[in-house]
Motif scaffolding. Structure first.
Motif, PDB file in Angstrom:
ATOM      1  N   GLN A   1      12.412  -9.995   0.305  1.00 57.98           N
ATOM      2  CA  GLN A   1      11.074 -10.583   0.267  1.00 57.98           C
ATOM      3  C   GLN A   1      10.322 -10.160  -0.986  1.00 57.98           C
ATOM      4  N   ARG A   2      10.525  -8.919  -1.385  1.00 59.04           N
ATOM      5  CA  ARG A   2       9.906  -8.431  -2.628  1.00 59.04           C
ATOM      6  C   ARG A   2      10.424  -9.245  -3.812  1.00 59.04           C
ATOM      7  N   ARG A   3      11.704  -9.509  -3.830  1.00 59.29           N
ATOM      8  CA  ARG A   3      12.291 -10.267  -4.943  1.00 59.29           C
ATOM      9  C   ARG A   3      11.812 -11.714  -4.959  1.00 59.29           C
ATOM     10  N   ILE A   4      11.642 -12.315  -3.813  1.00 60.14           N
ATOM     11  CA  ILE A   4      11.132 -13.685  -3.762  1.00 60.14           C
ATOM     12  C   ILE A   4       9.767 -13.751  -4.433  1.00 60.14           C
ATOM     13  N   LYS A   5       8.914 -12.798  -4.124  1.00 60.27           N
ATOM     14  CA  LYS A   5       7.564 -12.790  -4.696  1.00 60.27           C
ATOM     15  C   LYS A   5       7.604 -12.564  -6.206  1.00 60.27           C
ATOM     16  N   LEU A   6       8.404 -11.605  -6.643  1.00 60.87           N
ATOM     17  CA  LEU A   6       8.451 -11.283  -8.063  1.00 60.87           C
ATOM     18  C   LEU A   6       9.126 -12.380  -8.875  1.00 60.87           C
ATOM     19  N   PHE A   7      10.190 -12.982  -8.333  1.00 57.66           N
ATOM     20  CA  PHE A   7      10.823 -14.086  -9.047  1.00 57.66           C
ATOM     21  C   PHE A   7       9.932 -15.327  -9.058  1.00 57.66           C
ATOM     22  N   SER A   8       9.102 -15.488  -8.034  1.00 57.31           N
ATOM     23  CA  SER A   8       8.133 -16.591  -8.047  1.00 57.31           C
ATOM     24  C   SER A   8       7.180 -16.418  -9.218  1.00 57.31           C
ATOM     25  N   PHE A   9       6.686 -15.199  -9.397  1.00 54.85           N
ATOM     26  CA  PHE A   9       5.828 -14.909 -10.550  1.00 54.85           C
ATOM     27  C   PHE A   9       6.561 -15.200 -11.861  1.00 54.85           C
TER      28      PHE A   9
ATOM     29  N   ILE B   1      -0.432  -8.691  -8.903  1.00 52.76           N
ATOM     30  CA  ILE B   1       0.794  -8.134  -8.330  1.00 52.76           C
ATOM     31  C   ILE B   1       0.781  -6.612  -8.380  1.00 52.76           C
ATOM     32  N   ASN B   2       1.083  -5.991  -7.259  1.00 49.52           N
ATOM     33  CA  ASN B   2       1.319  -4.548  -7.252  1.00 49.52           C
ATOM     34  C   ASN B   2       2.372  -4.207  -6.199  1.00 49.52           C
ATOM     35  N   LEU B   3       3.503  -4.866  -6.319  1.00 48.16           N
ATOM     36  CA  LEU B   3       4.650  -4.606  -5.461  1.00 48.16           C
ATOM     37  C   LEU B   3       5.552  -3.561  -6.107  1.00 48.16           C
ATOM     38  N   ARG B   4       6.404  -2.957  -5.279  1.00 51.41           N
ATOM     39  CA  ARG B   4       7.447  -2.127  -5.872  1.00 51.41           C
ATOM     40  C   ARG B   4       8.407  -3.033  -6.635  1.00 51.41           C
ATOM     41  N   LEU B   5       8.853  -2.573  -7.795  1.00 50.71           N
ATOM     42  CA  LEU B   5       9.772  -3.363  -8.603  1.00 50.71           C
ATOM     43  C   LEU B   5      11.155  -3.407  -7.960  1.00 50.71           C
TER      44      LEU B   5
ATOM     45  N   GLN C   1      11.937   2.717  -7.253  1.00 43.13           N
ATOM     46  CA  GLN C   1      11.329   2.067  -8.402  1.00 43.13           C
ATOM     47  C   GLN C   1       9.804   2.201  -8.353  1.00 43.13           C
ATOM     48  N   MET C   2       9.195   2.107  -9.521  1.00 40.28           N
ATOM     49  CA  MET C   2       7.743   2.203  -9.608  1.00 40.28           C
ATOM     50  C   MET C   2       7.087   0.930  -9.092  1.00 40.28           C
ATOM     51  N   ARG C   3       5.803   1.019  -8.838  1.00 36.97           N
ATOM     52  CA  ARG C   3       5.040  -0.181  -8.547  1.00 36.97           C
ATOM     53  C   ARG C   3       4.755  -0.923  -9.847  1.00 36.97           C
ATOM     54  N   PHE C   4       4.574  -2.209  -9.716  1.00 36.94           N
ATOM     55  CA  PHE C   4       4.417  -3.096 -10.869  1.00 36.94           C
ATOM     56  C   PHE C   4       3.318  -2.614 -11.809  1.00 36.94           C
ATOM     57  N   GLN C   5       2.119  -2.381 -11.295  1.00 36.01           N
ATOM     58  CA  GLN C   5       0.996  -1.984 -12.148  1.00 36.01           C
ATOM     59  C   GLN C   5       1.216  -0.614 -12.766  1.00 36.01           C
ATOM     60  N   ASP C   6       1.800   0.295 -12.003  1.00 32.63           N
ATOM     61  CA  ASP C   6       2.091   1.625 -12.544  1.00 32.63           C
ATOM     62  C   ASP C   6       3.086   1.533 -13.702  1.00 32.63           C
ATOM     63  N   ALA C   7       4.070   0.648 -13.565  1.00 36.30           N
ATOM     64  CA  ALA C   7       5.079   0.494 -14.616  1.00 36.30           C
ATOM     65  C   ALA C   7       4.465  -0.101 -15.885  1.00 36.30           C
ATOM     66  N   LEU C   8       3.548  -1.056 -15.727  1.00 34.14           N
ATOM     67  CA  LEU C   8       2.870  -1.613 -16.898  1.00 34.14           C
ATOM     68  C   LEU C   8       2.030  -0.548 -17.602  1.00 34.14           C
ATOM     69  N   ALA C   9       1.339   0.272 -16.808  1.00 28.06           N
ATOM     70  CA  ALA C   9       0.547   1.350 -17.393  1.00 28.06           C
ATOM     71  C   ALA C   9       1.446   2.359 -18.096  1.00 28.06           C
ATOM     72  N   GLN C  10       2.631   2.571 -17.529  1.00 24.74           N
ATOM     73  CA  GLN C  10       3.574   3.503 -18.137  1.00 24.74           C
ATOM     74  C   GLN C  10       4.027   3.019 -19.508  1.00 24.74           C
TER      75      GLN C  10
ATOM     76  N   ASP D   1       0.835  -1.199   0.000  1.00 29.94           N
ATOM     77  CA  ASP D   1       0.000   0.000   0.000  1.00 29.94           C
ATOM     78  C   ASP D   1       0.875   1.256   0.000  1.00 29.94           C
ATOM     79  N   ASP D   2       0.224   2.391  -0.236  1.00 27.57           N
ATOM     80  CA  ASP D   2       0.956   3.660  -0.345  1.00 27.57           C
ATOM     81  C   ASP D   2       1.705   4.004   0.935  1.00 27.57           C
ATOM     82  N   GLU D   3       1.078   3.718   2.071  1.00 24.43           N
ATOM     83  CA  GLU D   3       1.708   4.054   3.351  1.00 24.43           C
ATOM     84  C   GLU D   3       3.016   3.296   3.532  1.00 24.43           C
ATOM     85  N   ALA D   4       2.993   2.006   3.198  1.00 25.02           N
ATOM     86  CA  ALA D   4       4.206   1.190   3.336  1.00 25.02           C
ATOM     87  C   ALA D   4       5.313   1.681   2.404  1.00 25.02           C
ATOM     88  N   LEU D   5       4.949   2.093   1.207  1.00 19.42           N
ATOM     89  CA  LEU D   5       5.949   2.543   0.235  1.00 19.42           C
ATOM     90  C   LEU D   5       6.526   3.908   0.599  1.00 19.42           C
TER      91      LEU D   5
END
Length: 683
Positions: free
Chosen positions: A336-344, A365-369, A395-404, A316-320
């Motif tokens: 931990q972020r990398r574990i999740k993204l590499f799992s995907f 997925i909407n983690l920070r890249l 880095q941007m969040r995953f969904q924001d980067a795709l939209a970009q 969420d925004d607060e955490a970022l």
């Protein structure tokens, strides 16, 4: 050929777009220097017809795009092309980015213009710069497994009542060798461990065993690797069951003395440890040949997906916004972020390889890249703090980067408004785009001719996103086309996957599930039975990427690459290489058929000459020729046979993983089957 004559050719090419200059000779044994057919001899392009009487690349004239593409690769200095135009701009905005030096391109820095992307809409390829910006420099730890470590591993097996048939814990020397091999072999392709702060004493037993299993595979000690795999898996399963019992008991108890926040924190950390171990084990098991081990890989799929989902696939925004200044806290969050993204990404790689439905969707997925290499590889808090000093952008969040990416495809100038993406961010985003291709074909599987308007519209959108992705790749300071990049091979691997994306958009090879059987005979027969390529202009980026992918190992040296593991050590290169080989062969088969009904157009001739140069260099570079006699542009069937044999030699020379030998043997058989099938046509 002298520099003066080369300059003369450049000048002639720039002054006459109609001229078709014969290929430049390499001056190497076996290199042909046959005059090319002129445009006047070949005639003008005709519109593609479904019956196959027209050009495979028609519908518009892509010749200018071909020239632009070839110069952006620097091909004119490395591989002879029939002619050269004065194309000197590249598809990036930063003025620090350069073309590779070529005889017809100035060494001055070239600035990006938005109109260049509009003028060359077909495809673009990442290009090399004069120097990679700044290196974090990937280094590996020198670890030692002591007798104390080994005893702790044995105690874990006893503690969890784990029984592994015929298991004998390897010696400390073997375990040391394997854990270090994990960092040498696996880690560069999946930077999941923060090396500067990594300590064996803080590592769970099942994770050490899983790392050792992967390391044993990279040291070609397969029996020990398999035993270590089963030992790690047994501890993982026992720990997971124990955690589930604790959670159940805690939920049933109304008088817990443990603060709820602490229990959630402990559960989260345990989920991340389970996910890390499961990811290592899945990677180990997926590429084996034995059905029992392969079954374990797919059994662990749902377990891994559950772990990362329960640990949340969003921030969420607060955490970022609450960015920590504590290095060790940041390391834990980023890991931990990398574990999740590499799992995907890895579960998506399984979908690419075996045509199975994606287990984790990009929409979830909407983690920070992932951060940049410089941040991740910083050896100390001081260095890390300096990198993240004033002016640093997260880095941007995953969904924001795709939209970009969608915005960049519509407005190239918008690329400057966002943070520079990391190489790993680009890699993860590309997997999202490839997943979109896979899901697109599943949604339109009922449309056999591939001409559904919605399908065509989706393909156009994805192509636009791929071009925008390439511009993003170019922005990352660590991006390089060199497999030996000091920051790791991920940027180079990403460009190979980019080629795969263009292949899939042009011809959906993956939908036939050729690798599922893991039987070379069955795989080869499936490849032989694939339908002919559909015609159209979008074959051009696919065949260009496929050909360029072959040129890289040929320039490095076929024997060196196949035996030295410098190129195919990443399984992703071999998976893509199989599709590149099949696509090139199918394209050449179509060209051979078309030649009986019409004259080839200019860009088709030039592509054939380029493929012929590369294959001939590769064919003659080994101690034993791949096939009798030199390849010739006039014999497309023989050229297709030699190209597939070349890929087979490259891939099966590496025996680290069973899947590599399976792919190599399959391509060998496929080439022989094609030769047998098409020989009567020539007689």
């Amino acid at each position: 050929m002298t520099g003066n004559s080369s300059d003369a050719q450049d000048s002639e090419s720039r002054n006459s777009n109609a001229a078709f200059i014969e290929p430049i000779s390499w001056g190497l044994p076996g290199t042909r220097n046959t005059p090319s057919e002129s445009v006047e001899q070949q005639g003008q392009s005709t519109e593609y017809q479904s019956a196959g009487d027209g050009s495979l690349l028609d519908a518009y004239d892509p010749l200018q795009d071909f020239e632009y593409f070839s110069h952006s690769l620097g091909l004119t200095s490395d591989w002879a092309l029939p002619s050269e135009f004065d194309i000197s701009r590249i598809m990036v905005r930063e003025p620090i980015y350069h073309l590779l030096p070529t005889s017809s391109v100035s060494h001055e820095r070239q600035e990006y213009s938005a109109s260049s992307q509009q003028n060359h809409p077909l495809t673009q390829f990442p290009v090399e710069r004069d120097a990679v910006g700044e290196f974090g420099v990937l280094t590996f730890p020198v670890l030692k497994i002591t007798e104390e470590h080994r005893s702790r591993l044995l105690q874990s097996l006893v503690q969890f009542q784990t029984t592994v048939t015929n298991f004998v814990m390897p010696s400390p020397h073997s375990l040391t060798r394997f854990v270090n091999a994990f960092f040498d072999g696996f880690y560069p392709h999946a930077a999941l461990v923060h090396i500067p702060t990594f300590k064996l004493d803080n590592c769970d037993p099942e994770i050490i065993l899983a790392m050792a299993a992967l390391g044993a595979q990279y040291r070609h000690e397969y029996r020990k690797g398999t035993l270590l795999f089963y030992a790690a898996k047994a501890i993982l399963q026992d720990k997971a069951l124990e955690m589930e019992r604790k959670i159940t008991n805690r939920n049933l108890s109304s008088r817990t003395t443990e603060p709820l926040t602490d229990s959630r924190h402990d559960s989260y950390n345990e989920l991340m440890r389970e996910a890390r171990c499961a990811l290592y084990l899945i990677f180990f098991a997926t590429w084996h040949r034995e059905p029992d081990i392969v079954r374990e890989a797919f059994n662990l799929q749902s377990f891994l997906a559950r772990c990362v989902r329960e640990s949340r696939l969003y921030e969420d925004d607060e955490a970022l916004q609450n960015a920590t200044t504590d290095w060790h806290v940041w390391v834990e969050q980023e890991s931990q972020r990398r574990i999740k993204l590499f799992s995907f990404a890895f579960l998506n790689l399984q979908s690419i390889a075996f045509n199975v439905p994606p287990v984790i969707l990009s929409d979830e997925i909407n983690l920070r890249l992932p951060c940049s290499c410089m941040e991740w590889l910083a050896p100390s808090y001081e260095r890390w703090a300096t990198i993240r000093g004033p002016g640093h952008q997260e880095q941007m969040r995953f969904q924001d980067a795709l939209a970009q990416l969608a915005r960049i495809s519509q407005d190239p100038s918008s690329i400057d408004s966002q943070p520079v993406p990391s190489t790993l961010a680009n890699y993860i985003l590309l997997h999202a785009l490839i997943q979109r291709i896979l899901l697109m074909y599943q949604a339109f599987h009922f449309n056999s001719d591939g001409q559904h308007p919605l399908l065509l519209s989706q393909k156009d959108e994805i192509r636009n996103s791929l071009r925008a992705w390439t511009s993003q790749w170019q922005r990352a300071p660590e991006s390089s086309l060199d497999p030996r990049n000091p920051n790791g091979p991920v940027p180079f691997t990403s460009t190979v996957l980019l080629g795969l994306a263009y292949i899939r958009l042009a011809f959906n090879i993956g939908s036939y599930g050729t690798l599922r059987s893991r039987d070379p005979e069955q795989i080869a027969n499936k490849l032989l039975d694939l339908p002919r390529l559909p015609g159209g202009p979008h074959l051009l980026p696919a065949i260009l990427h496929a050909t360029h992918a072959l040129s890289i190992p040929v320039k490095l040296g076929i024997s060196f690459v196949s035996r030295g593991h410098t190129y195919v050590s990443s399984i992703q290169h071999s998976l893509c290489g199989m599709e590149f080989a099949v696509f090139i062969s199918k394209w050449l088969h179509c060209i051979s058929e078309c030649r009986t009904r019409r004259s080839l157009d200019e860009h088709e001739i030039r592509l054939i000459n380029w493929i012929s140069d590369i294959v001939e260099e590769g064919r003659t570079s080994g101690d034993e020729d791949l096939c009798p006699g030199p390849v010739s542009p006039s014999d497309c069937l023989h050229l297709a046979y030699a190209a597939v044999k070349l890929w087979a030699r490259l891939i099966k020379g590496n025996e680290q993983w069973a899947i590599l030998r399976i792919i190599g043997e399959s391509l060998d058989i496929y080439a022989d089957l094609c030769k047998e099938k098409y020989t009567p046509i020539l007689s």
